[in-house]
Design an enzyme around this catalytic site. Structure first.
Site, short mmCIF file in Angstrom:
data_model
loop_
_atom_site.label_atom_id
_atom_site.label_comp_id
_atom_site.label_asym_id
_atom_site.label_seq_id
_atom_site.Cartn_x
_atom_site.Cartn_y
_atom_site.Cartn_z
N LYS A 129 0.84 -1.18 0.10
CA LYS A 129 0.02 -0.01 0.04
C LYS A 129 0.86 1.27 0.11
O LYS A 129 2.08 1.10 0.62
CB LYS A 129 -0.92 0.08 1.23
CG LYS A 129 -2.06 1.01 1.19
CD LYS A 129 -3.28 0.15 0.41
CE LYS A 129 -4.36 0.99 0.03
NZ LYS A 129 -5.55 0.36 -0.28
N ASP A 169 -6.93 4.37 -4.71
CA ASP A 169 -7.66 4.40 -3.40
C ASP A 169 -8.40 5.75 -3.14
O ASP A 169 -8.39 6.65 -4.24
CB ASP A 169 -6.64 4.13 -2.30
CG ASP A 169 -7.22 3.38 -0.78
OD1 ASP A 169 -7.75 2.34 -0.92
OD2 ASP A 169 -7.46 4.34 -0.08
P1 NDP Z 1 -12.81 8.14 -3.18
O1 NDP Z 1 -11.81 9.26 -2.97
O2 NDP Z 1 -13.37 8.04 -4.40
O3 NDP Z 1 -14.00 8.75 -2.14
C1 NDP Z 1 -13.88 8.46 -0.66
C2 NDP Z 1 -15.21 9.08 -0.14
O4 NDP Z 1 -15.15 8.73 1.03
C3 NDP Z 1 -15.67 10.35 -0.50
O5 NDP Z 1 -17.09 10.50 -0.45
C4 NDP Z 1 -15.05 11.01 0.64
O6 NDP Z 1 -15.65 12.25 1.19
C5 NDP Z 1 -15.29 10.10 1.79
N1 NDP Z 1 -14.32 10.14 2.96
C6 NDP Z 1 -12.89 9.90 2.58
N2 NDP Z 1 -12.22 10.03 3.94
C7 NDP Z 1 -13.43 10.36 4.80
C8 NDP Z 1 -13.24 10.84 6.09
N3 NDP Z 1 -12.04 10.70 6.96
N4 NDP Z 1 -14.46 11.09 6.66
C9 NDP Z 1 -15.50 11.08 6.14
N5 NDP Z 1 -15.66 10.72 4.86
C10 NDP Z 1 -14.42 10.52 4.10
O7 NDP Z 1 -12.28 6.79 -2.49
P2 NDP Z 1 -12.74 5.34 -2.65
O8 NDP Z 1 -14.15 5.45 -2.98
O9 NDP Z 1 -11.88 4.55 -3.96
O10 NDP Z 1 -12.34 4.65 -1.27
C11 NDP Z 1 -13.32 4.39 -0.40
C12 NDP Z 1 -13.04 3.47 0.51
O11 NDP Z 1 -12.98 2.16 -0.01
C13 NDP Z 1 -11.61 3.51 1.28
O12 NDP Z 1 -11.61 3.16 2.25
C14 NDP Z 1 -10.99 2.70 0.40
O13 NDP Z 1 -9.61 2.20 1.08
C15 NDP Z 1 -11.67 1.46 -0.02
N6 NDP Z 1 -11.41 0.76 -0.96
C16 NDP Z 1 -11.10 1.21 -2.21
C17 NDP Z 1 -11.21 0.52 -3.29
C18 NDP Z 1 -10.84 1.08 -4.66
O14 NDP Z 1 -10.84 0.25 -5.77
N7 NDP Z 1 -10.96 2.41 -5.00
C19 NDP Z 1 -10.85 -1.00 -3.24
C20 NDP Z 1 -11.20 -1.38 -1.85
C21 NDP Z 1 -11.31 -0.60 -1.08
P3 NDP Z 1 -14.73 13.65 0.71
O15 NDP Z 1 -14.74 13.94 -0.63
O16 NDP Z 1 -15.36 14.68 1.72
O17 NDP Z 1 -13.21 13.47 1.22
O1 2IT Z 2 -7.98 -1.31 -0.92
C1 2IT Z 2 -7.77 -1.91 -2.04
O2 2IT Z 2 -7.97 -2.99 -2.18
C2 2IT Z 2 -7.71 -0.84 -3.13
N1 2IT Z 2 -7.56 0.35 -3.04
C3 2IT Z 2 -7.59 -1.34 -4.56
C4 2IT Z 2 -6.15 -1.96 -4.48
C5 2IT Z 2 -5.68 -2.31 -6.02
O3 2IT Z 2 -4.31 -2.87 -6.33
O4 2IT Z 2 -6.45 -2.45 -6.97
#
Ligand code: NDP
Ligand code: 2IT
Length: 452
Positions: A129, A169
């Site tokens: 990561k 992420d």
């Molecule tokens: P994005 O940046 O696209 O979206 C994040 C969302 O979560 C936004 O709405 C953001 O609001 C909100 N958010 C982030 N930090 C906070 C906080 N501290 N408090 C409240 N709201 C918060 O990210 P993703 O959708 O990609 O990721 C969301 C989650 O999913 C994370 O935990 C990530 O690790 C996990 N994840 C992502 C994957 C991927 O492929 N993208 C895969 C697996 C897991 P704001 O805009 O106000 O910051």
């Molecule tokens: O938390 C996760 O699994 C991710 N942000 C995606 C990682 C990846 O290598 O696609």
């Protein structure tokens, strides 16, 4: 839950001393080691081979300076990280997070969880990561590019298509991956699948954008079917966040016949009793990069509530299924109790470590269906693994083909962790099922590869 295995109790004490102050990392390690006690009780061979000891220590952790120039011509310094946690079953693989809250502890907890998650996908990927405390909010495209190029100027020497393959992420999506890929190509003078989540014109996979959210719903649908003979159809769903994961979880839940009534960002949440109009959310978030608050101005009957406390208030909304998709520890014990009191039947985690250990334990004890992040959100990295496969054979698969593979992987993950929970005598404890199932494959590989 407490330690009953003396060896793991002692190990956790030593990990706590060595990583003092790293609260998120210690939280993740504690949850996993507590679950692994029945394995340590039975498998003295793994204890003797130092597998548990090695498993909680990253193979490598790189921390670096990221200097860049903002639009005012000023030099700004951020901090960059990449943890290469475990390569027993494949090259390091895991996303990059850009958010002001990123620090050593956050990157290590994410890297540690990633190892188990990647193992559960059945694909050959180790865990890693990365990220930075850089805040992309309010930055121009030029500033984002300047930052990404500087970040990659150091990172490129540590990664490679067969070494370590980063992805997106929080705060890192298609735009950032594009800038980082361009800079890697320029520095390394090679065109390889060194990053996933790439654009479709330069090696990306169809369905990667949708994969985490869709995968979360495929997992949840299988959990509902197997454990309660029900489905998303007709259920009320609350989804926190409004980023990549939340948007595509909403899309798939709606296509399965659910009514999604709430979404959020870090400033507050919207409640729409008639069901979220996702086209409006996509326009605000994906096109305009705006705030979720604006939804209430555009959709009649929708209500916006400001909530500066990490969107905790959203969990007071009554629902059948909760899908946390924002960030770590967004569900604390108080929110967990409220959800259960209001009759929630299933919680499945899109965000990594969505629940505090106390909240997760409460869900397990309440015997609701609780799908922990490392299983439920594995669809993103699984599809990254499929992107790597396509890059290796220099072919692109159709959307339907990738989506079908993703669905098969997510249903397989559910059954693997459920079967493991049953085998260990706690059929509703999917936390234990996920930790044990993910660990076993890595542990056997580590033992076979000797002291390394
Ligand atoms: P994005 O940046 O696209 O979206 C994040 C969302 O979560 C936004 O709405 C953001 O609001 C909100 N958010 C982030 N930090 C906070 C906080 N501290 N408090 C409240 N709201 C918060 O990210 P993703 O959708 O990609 O990721 C969301 C989650 O999913 C994370 O935990 C990530 O690790 C996990 N994840 C992502 C994957 C991927 O492929 N993208 C895969 C697996 C897991 P704001 O805009 O106000 O910051
Ligand atoms: O938390 C996760 O699994 C991710 N942000 C995606 C990682 C990846 O290598 O696609």
């Amino acid at each position: 839950m407490e330690f009953t295995n003396a060896y793991l109790k002692d190990l956790f004490e030593r990990v706590s001393k060595r990583n003092a102050g790293e609260k998120e990392f210690l939280q993740a390690v504690e949850e996993v080691l507590l679950s692994l006690q029945p394995v340590a009780d039975k498998r003295q061979d793994l204890v003797d081979a130092g597998v548990f000891e090695r498993f909680v220590e990253p193979e490598r952790f790189v921390i670096f300076r990221v200097p860049w120039i903002n639009d005012k011509g000023q030099l700004v310094v951020n901090r960059g990280f990449r943890v290469q946690f475990n390569s027993a079953i494949g090259p390091y693989k895991g996303g990059i997070r850009f958010h002001p809250s990123v620090n050593q502890s956050v990157i290590k907890f994410l890297g540690f969880e990633q190892c188990l998650k990647n193992s559960l996908t059945t694909l050959p990927m180790g865990g890693g990561k990365g990220g930075s405390d850089f805040d992309p909010k309010g930055k121009s495209d030029r500033e984002i590019m300047a930052f990404c190029q500087s970040f990659m100027t150091e990172l490129f020497r540590h990664i490679g298509a067969d070494t370590d393959v980063p992805a997106g992420d929080i705060g890192v999506g298609g735009r950032e991956i594009g800038f980082m890929f361009g800079q890697y190509k320029r520095l390394a003078n090679e065109y390889t699948g060194v990053l996933t989540g790439k654009g479709l014109s330069y090696g990306g996979s169809l369905a990667r954008t949708q994969a985490t959210g869709y995968g979360l719903c495929y997992f949840t649908q299988e959990m509902l079917k197997t454990m309660a003979n029900t489905s998303f159809a007709g259920k009320t769903v609350v989804i926190s966040g409004s980023g990549n994961v939340a948007i595509y979880a909403c899309e798939k839940a709606q296509s399965f016949g659910a009514k999604v009534v709430a979404m959020s960002d870090s400033n507050g949440y919207i409640y729409d009793k008639d069901g979220i109009d996702l086209a409006i959310v996509k326009q605000i978030k994906e096109v305009e990069r705006g705030r979720i608050k604006e939804y209430a101005d555009r959709k009649k009957g929708a209500i916006y509530t400001e909530d500066k406390d990490g969107s905790k208030g959203i969990w007071s909304i009554k629902c059948d299924i909760a899908l946390p998709c924002a960030t770590q520890n967004e569900i604390n014990l108080e929110s967990a109790k409220l959800l259960v009191k209001n009759g929630v039947m299933a919680v499945a985690e899109g965000s990594n470590m969505s629940s505090t250990n106390e909240a997760g334990q409460f869900f397990v004890e309440s015997k609701i269906m609780y799908g922990p992040a490392k299983a439920a959100n594995a669809g993103g990295v699984a599809t990254s693994g499929l992107e790597m496969s396509q890059n290796s054979i220099r072919l692109s698969w159709a959307f339907e083909e990738v989506d079908q593979k993703l669905k098969g992987i997510m249903e397989g993950i559910f059954h693997k962790i459920h079967d493991t929970a049953v085998e260990y005598g706690q059929p509703t404890n999917l936390v234990m099922g996920a930790n044990i199932a993910g660990f076993k494959k890595i542990a056997d590989a580590m033992k076979a590869q000797g002291c390394c």
